[in-house]
Design a protein around this motif. Structure first.
Motif, short mmCIF file in Angstrom:
data_model
loop_
_atom_site.label_atom_id
_atom_site.label_comp_id
_atom_site.label_asym_id
_atom_site.label_seq_id
_atom_site.Cartn_x
_atom_site.Cartn_y
_atom_site.Cartn_z
N SER A 66 17.49 -21.59 -25.48
CA SER A 66 16.47 -20.66 -24.98
C SER A 66 16.76 -20.16 -23.58
O SER A 66 17.46 -20.80 -22.79
CB SER A 66 15.10 -21.35 -25.00
N ARG A 67 16.22 -18.97 -23.26
CA ARG A 67 16.36 -18.37 -21.93
C ARG A 67 15.24 -18.89 -21.03
O ARG A 67 14.08 -18.96 -21.45
CB ARG A 67 16.30 -16.85 -22.04
N VAL A 68 15.58 -19.24 -19.79
CA VAL A 68 14.63 -19.84 -18.85
C VAL A 68 14.26 -18.86 -17.76
O VAL A 68 15.13 -18.20 -17.18
CB VAL A 68 15.23 -21.12 -18.23
N GLU A 69 12.95 -18.76 -17.48
CA GLU A 69 12.48 -17.92 -16.39
C GLU A 69 12.70 -18.62 -15.05
O GLU A 69 12.47 -19.83 -14.92
CB GLU A 69 11.00 -17.60 -16.56
N VAL A 70 13.13 -17.84 -14.04
CA VAL A 70 13.36 -18.35 -12.70
C VAL A 70 12.59 -17.48 -11.71
O VAL A 70 12.80 -16.26 -11.65
CB VAL A 70 14.87 -18.34 -12.33
N MET A 71 11.69 -18.09 -10.96
CA MET A 71 10.89 -17.37 -9.97
C MET A 71 11.47 -17.66 -8.58
O MET A 71 11.54 -18.81 -8.17
CB MET A 71 9.43 -17.83 -10.04
N VAL A 72 11.90 -16.60 -7.88
CA VAL A 72 12.62 -16.76 -6.62
C VAL A 72 11.86 -16.07 -5.49
O VAL A 72 11.49 -14.90 -5.60
CB VAL A 72 14.04 -16.14 -6.71
N CYS A 73 11.65 -16.80 -4.39
CA CYS A 73 11.11 -16.19 -3.18
C CYS A 73 12.14 -16.29 -2.07
O CYS A 73 13.11 -17.04 -2.17
CB CYS A 73 9.79 -16.86 -2.76
N LEU A 116 10.75 -12.24 -5.88
CA LEU A 116 9.46 -11.85 -5.32
C LEU A 116 9.65 -10.96 -4.09
O LEU A 116 10.61 -11.12 -3.33
CB LEU A 116 8.65 -13.08 -4.94
N PRO A 117 8.71 -10.05 -3.85
CA PRO A 117 8.80 -9.18 -2.67
C PRO A 117 8.31 -9.88 -1.42
O PRO A 117 7.61 -10.91 -1.49
CB PRO A 117 7.84 -8.03 -3.05
N THR A 137 4.81 -16.35 0.23
CA THR A 137 4.70 -17.28 -0.88
C THR A 137 4.04 -18.58 -0.43
O THR A 137 3.28 -19.20 -1.19
CB THR A 137 6.09 -17.56 -1.49
N GLN A 138 4.29 -19.00 0.80
CA GLN A 138 3.57 -20.15 1.35
C GLN A 138 2.08 -19.84 1.49
O GLN A 138 1.23 -20.68 1.19
CB GLN A 138 4.14 -20.54 2.70
N VAL A 308 5.04 -23.63 -0.53
CA VAL A 308 5.93 -22.68 -1.19
C VAL A 308 6.01 -22.96 -2.68
O VAL A 308 6.06 -22.03 -3.51
CB VAL A 308 7.34 -22.68 -0.54
N LEU A 309 6.00 -24.24 -3.08
CA LEU A 309 6.05 -24.57 -4.50
C LEU A 309 4.75 -24.14 -5.20
O LEU A 309 4.79 -23.58 -6.31
CB LEU A 309 6.28 -26.07 -4.67
N ALA A 310 3.62 -24.34 -4.53
CA ALA A 310 2.34 -23.89 -5.11
C ALA A 310 2.30 -22.37 -5.22
O ALA A 310 1.76 -21.82 -6.19
CB ALA A 310 1.17 -24.39 -4.26
N GLY A 311 2.88 -21.67 -4.25
CA GLY A 311 2.92 -20.21 -4.30
C GLY A 311 3.80 -19.70 -5.42
O GLY A 311 3.47 -18.71 -6.10
N LEU A 312 4.94 -20.36 -5.65
CA LEU A 312 5.82 -19.97 -6.75
C LEU A 312 5.14 -20.23 -8.10
O LEU A 312 5.28 -19.44 -9.04
CB LEU A 312 7.14 -20.74 -6.65
N LYS A 313 4.40 -21.33 -8.19
CA LYS A 313 3.64 -21.60 -9.43
C LYS A 313 2.61 -20.49 -9.69
O LYS A 313 2.47 -20.01 -10.81
CB LYS A 313 2.91 -22.94 -9.32
N LEU A 314 1.92 -20.11 -8.64
CA LEU A 314 0.89 -19.06 -8.78
C LEU A 314 1.53 -17.75 -9.23
O LEU A 314 1.00 -17.05 -10.11
CB LEU A 314 0.15 -18.86 -7.45
N ALA A 315 2.68 -17.41 -8.65
CA ALA A 315 3.37 -16.18 -9.04
C ALA A 315 3.85 -16.25 -10.49
O ALA A 315 3.77 -15.27 -11.23
CB ALA A 315 4.55 -15.94 -8.09
N HIS A 316 4.33 -17.41 -10.90
CA HIS A 316 4.81 -17.56 -12.27
C HIS A 316 3.64 -17.44 -13.26
O HIS A 316 3.77 -16.81 -14.33
CB HIS A 316 5.52 -18.88 -12.44
#
Length: 321
Positions: A66-73, A116-117, A137-138, A308-316
């Protein structure tokens, strides 16, 4: 590198800075099941090298099919990075950062990457231009647990950010060059002959820091003259301790002057009964807490990595699935 994968990998969170890269493998419930890091930040990579570097770091976690989503800030989305994710203008709801994400073209099929922008501010009335990339993101991590958060937030660092949030949206922000200014003054100005290690590890250093914060906060127009006064004090003040402690006290005073000048602008007209939230490195946030307490403000603290990890979760979570 740590790996605690007892549950299937659902997606990957990435904070890609100028000088380093950090990645977390996440399960479906938003728990960290693997993590790794490298020193391959934006400054050491060309655009066509990002995909390979990311795969090198996280490939042990990836499923076979499977293809995995990656959220980058962070700086991977800068103009000089992997691909530019254009700045979103403020005001911006922090829960909607992923709406401005871009997807770089990949050579392989294992990943689906979202960059992410950052955020931008243009105030034509005052010719005030500002940008941030990564800190947003933080801030999103702060509102992840408190969606309607309102208040003033400081993110101390080389370039400190002060952001005003209103009901979970960032409405304005200002960057202060404080950390970089301190480093330049301590290592490349005449003060380099006087400045020692800056640790605030004894009462003399802490007192020198607090006094400097209070002095320049009360009279910011004296900042430049007080800077040269550090050199003169080193030459003339017989009450200063000798040896390494002397340089440490003067370093603490220089830090206090730089941070005090920042606070004189950032806290101008700010009611002292409204606490200020600090996000970032614990030691640096403790220093800012000491400075803010000295001029009458209380603080709350949120760890930068947690944010930052909580922000990446929220964006995902905000991506269409």
């Amino acid at each position: 590198m740590t790996n605690e994968q007892s549950r299937p990998l659902a997606w990957v969170a990435v904070d890609w800075g100028s000088s380093n890269l950090r990645a977390w493998g996440m399960d479906q419930q938003g728990n960290v099941i693997a993590q790794s890091s490298s020193d391959k930040g934006m400054l050491s990579l060309k655009p066509d090298e990002y995909e390979a570097e990311l795969l090198h770091l996280i490939s042990p976690w990836l499923p076979a099919s499977s293809r995995v989503e990656v959220m980058v800030c962070g700086m991977a989305g800068a103009r000089q990075g992997w691909q530019e994710a254009a700045y979103l203008p403020v005001p911006t709801p922090l829960g909607q950062l992923s709406q401005g994400a871009v997807m770089p073209t990949l050579t392989g099929s294992q990943l689906r990457v979202y960059l992410l922008p950052g955020l931008s501010q243009t105030r034509s009335d005052s010719r005030h231009f500002d940008v941030m990339r990564g800190e947003e993101t933080q801030l999103a991590g702060l509102v992840a647990d408190t969606p309607e958060f309102s208040g003033l937030v400081c993110l101390p660092g080389t370039h400190s950010k002060w952001a005003t949030l209103d009901s979970g949206a960032i409405t304005q922000f200002t960057t202060y060059l404080t950390g970089e200014l301190y480093q330049l003054l301590a290592t490349q100005s005449v003060l380099k002959h006087s400045i020692g290690s800056d640790a605030l590890n004894d009462s003399a250093c802490r007192a020198a820091f607090i006094d400097a914060v209070s002095e320049v906060n009360a009279a910011p127009e004296t900042f430049s003259s007080r800077l040269f006064g550090l050199r003169a004090q080193d030459l003339l003040d017989s009450e200063l301790p000798v040896g390494k402690t002397r340089g440490a006290v003067l370093a603490a005073r220089l830090s206090g002057l730089a941070i005090g000048l920042e606070l004189s602008g950032a806290c101008q007209s700010r009611p002292s009964d409204e606490p200020i939230t600090l996000i970032g490195n614990q030691a640096l946030c403790q220093r800012y807490t000491m400075a803010l307490n000295a001029i009458g403000y209380q603080t709350h603290y949120l760890d930068g990595d947690t944010a930052v990890l909580a922000g990446l979760k929220l964006a995902h979570q905000a991506l269409p699935h």
